[in-house]
Motif scaffolding. Structure first.
Motif, PDB file in Angstrom:
ATOM      1  N   ASN A   1       0.685  -1.163  -0.023  1.00 39.78           N
ATOM      2  CA  ASN A   1      -0.178   0.100  -0.044  1.00 39.78           C
ATOM      3  C   ASN A   1       0.919   1.173  -0.055  1.00 39.78           C
ATOM      4  O   ASN A   1       1.717   1.499   0.493  1.00 39.78           O
ATOM      5  CB  ASN A   1      -1.084  -0.122   0.993  1.00 39.78           C
ATOM      6  N   GLY A   2       0.479   2.401  -0.784  1.00 37.62           N
ATOM      7  CA  GLY A   2       1.164   3.581  -1.063  1.00 37.62           C
ATOM      8  C   GLY A   2       2.489   3.509  -1.761  1.00 37.62           C
ATOM      9  O   GLY A   2       3.204   4.291  -1.483  1.00 37.62           O
ATOM     10  N   GLY A   3       2.546   2.318  -2.575  1.00 33.47           N
ATOM     11  CA  GLY A   3       3.645   2.238  -3.348  1.00 33.47           C
ATOM     12  C   GLY A   3       4.946   1.833  -2.455  1.00 33.47           C
ATOM     13  O   GLY A   3       6.073   1.837  -3.207  1.00 33.47           O
ATOM     14  N   ARG A   4       4.914   1.526  -1.319  1.00 36.24           N
ATOM     15  CA  ARG A   4       6.209   1.314  -0.550  1.00 36.24           C
ATOM     16  C   ARG A   4       6.670  -0.037  -0.840  1.00 36.24           C
ATOM     17  O   ARG A   4       5.926  -1.049  -1.202  1.00 36.24           O
ATOM     18  CB  ARG A   4       5.838   1.604   1.128  1.00 36.24           C
ATOM     19  N   ILE A   5       7.842  -0.299  -0.750  1.00 38.98           N
ATOM     20  CA  ILE A   5       8.600  -1.538  -0.999  1.00 38.98           C
ATOM     21  C   ILE A   5       8.665  -2.165   0.355  1.00 38.98           C
ATOM     22  O   ILE A   5       9.238  -1.636   1.203  1.00 38.98           O
ATOM     23  CB  ILE A   5       9.882  -1.369  -1.939  1.00 38.98           C
ATOM     24  N   SER A   6       8.288  -3.570   0.359  1.00 39.48           N
ATOM     25  CA  SER A   6       8.542  -4.170   1.695  1.00 39.48           C
ATOM     26  C   SER A   6       9.338  -5.608   1.472  1.00 39.48           C
ATOM     27  O   SER A   6       8.920  -6.115   0.598  1.00 39.48           O
ATOM     28  CB  SER A   6       7.065  -4.687   2.146  1.00 39.48           C
ATOM     29  N   LEU A   7      10.608  -5.568   2.245  1.00 38.97           N
ATOM     30  CA  LEU A   7      11.373  -6.757   1.846  1.00 38.97           C
ATOM     31  C   LEU A   7      10.765  -8.164   2.774  1.00 38.97           C
ATOM     32  O   LEU A   7      10.768  -9.098   2.185  1.00 38.97           O
ATOM     33  CB  LEU A   7      12.787  -6.389   2.489  1.00 38.97           C
ATOM     34  N   TRP A   8      10.114  -7.807   3.632  1.00 35.70           N
ATOM     35  CA  TRP A   8       9.446  -8.857   4.443  1.00 35.70           C
ATOM     36  C   TRP A   8       8.197  -9.492   3.636  1.00 35.70           C
ATOM     37  O   TRP A   8       8.086 -10.687   3.471  1.00 35.70           O
ATOM     38  CB  TRP A   8       8.872  -8.422   5.868  1.00 35.70           C
ATOM     39  N   GLU A   9       7.498  -8.683   3.126  1.00 32.36           N
ATOM     40  CA  GLU A   9       6.451  -9.121   2.147  1.00 32.36           C
ATOM     41  C   GLU A   9       6.881  -9.904   0.846  1.00 32.36           C
ATOM     42  O   GLU A   9       6.147 -10.864   0.428  1.00 32.36           O
ATOM     43  CB  GLU A   9       5.340  -8.121   2.014  1.00 32.36           C
TER      44      GLU A   9
END
Length: 343
Positions: free
Chosen positions: A145-153
């Motif tokens: 969400n929000g265009g954020r990059i998540s390494l965990w996801e």
């Protein structure tokens, strides 16, 4: 400098003289600039990335391509650079770049054995070898969400994709270590590298599971067997499938005719008693049958009197080990077998 016009408090003097130590800086000649008038005074490893981000911003472009960074998309990481005390810049195989806020990556850091983001920042700055070893583990970012990059996801999606491949590719099954977290209905919730999976009680042991609490808190090898979509989507795993996969080798290496074993009753029929006994590691892995034909007279009398109950334990001896249609059958008796010379 133009951006700071009118700010009389800003001292440009250190940036306009040759480098002589301290806070005085000189132009970084290794940065490839798009305009000869541009001067980059940053000498950190991420100077080029920061400059490119600045130029793209000034020209009205985002430093990531929106067509690549759509929500839910996965991106293999090819390079990592430190940009602040809590942020890193990742480059992807698709040619995009993105900032990752490490303060939102606690679970990912724990998964790779890092206590907090300060430790990761330090390791990345201190060693190029560490940076490369991290990338070699297969770092994946996911747009949330929000265009954020998540390494965990990204990590979770990578593992789930690997699990789906295991379900579809039965020719090369793979085992994973699972931590048994809690009892869930007729089975267990287990954790495999952060992915929550379900292990039915019927797949939690080689034979009949007699004590559900015995597995809680343990780490056991399992195999992926299915993916269910209702009532709650998730992967189904099996400890029993793993045990069955290693069973032939275990039988060959650990069992022999005439061997004394300590057995446990798991069921009865009109022709004998079904039993289990442990392997060398203490797991109730092996199962067999005490057939009427190998019972002593006293034992057969007790059997006919229905004295044996599930859970009863006693010593016995292996009489025969045979393979029939790919399945192993172990015949056990209450008395030592008469060993015949092989011909």
């Amino acid at each position: 400098k133009v951006l700071c016009q009118g700010n009389d408090d800003f001292d440009w003097t250190p940036y306009e003289h040759g480098y002589c130590g301290g806070n005085s800086l000189v132009v970084n000649p290794s940065v490839k600039v798009k305009n000869k008038k541009h001067k980059v005074y940053c000498h950190e490893s991420y100077a080029q990335e920061l400059y490119d981000m600045f130029v793209n911003h000034m020209e009205g472009r985002s430093f990531v391509e929106s067509k690549d960074m759509v929500k839910g998309s996965l991106h293999n990481v090819t390079n990592v650079s430190v940009v602040s005390d809590h942020e890193i810049l990742i480059d992807t195989a698709a040619g995009s770049s993105a900032i990752v806020d490490l303060t939102k990556e606690r679970q990912y850091l724990e998964n790779i054995g890092i206590s907090d983001y300060n430790e990761l920042i330090y390791n990345l700055k201190a060693s190029k070898t560490y940076k490369q070893s991290l990338i070699d583990t297969g770092v994946v970012g996911k747009v949330v969400n929000g265009g954020r990059i998540s390494l965990w996801e990204g990590h979770l999606s990578k593992i789930e994709r690997e699990f789906m491949d295991q379900i579809n590719n039965t020719a090369k099954p793979c085992a994973y270590y699972a931590e048994v977290k809690e009892i869930n209905g007729g089975g267990y919730t287990v954790d495999i590298m952060g992915v929550q999976c379900f292990m039915p009680g019927s797949l939690a042991a080689a034979g009949i599971l007699t004590d559900f609490n015995a597995l809680l808190g343990k780490t056991i090898p399992v195999m992926i067997v299915n993916y269910i979509r209702t009532p709650k989507p998730g992967f189904v795993v099996s400890y029993k499938k793993y045990l069955n996969a290693i069973l032939p080798q275990k039988i060959e290496n650990e069992l022999s005719v005439g061997m004394e074993v300590y057995t446990r009753v798991t069921g009865t029929s009109k022709n004998g008693i079904f039993i289990q006994f442990k392997d060398s590691e203490g797991e109730w892995l092996f199962s067999g049958l005490i057939h009427r034909s190998v019972m002593s007279k006293d034992f057969e009398k007790r059997f006919d009197s229905r004295e044996f109950r599930n859970g009863d334990e006693f010593k016995a001896f292996i009489h025969n080990i045979v393979e029939v249609d790919g399945k192993w059958r172990i015949v056990v008796g209450d008395k030592m077998p008469e060993l015949k010379e092989e011909t």
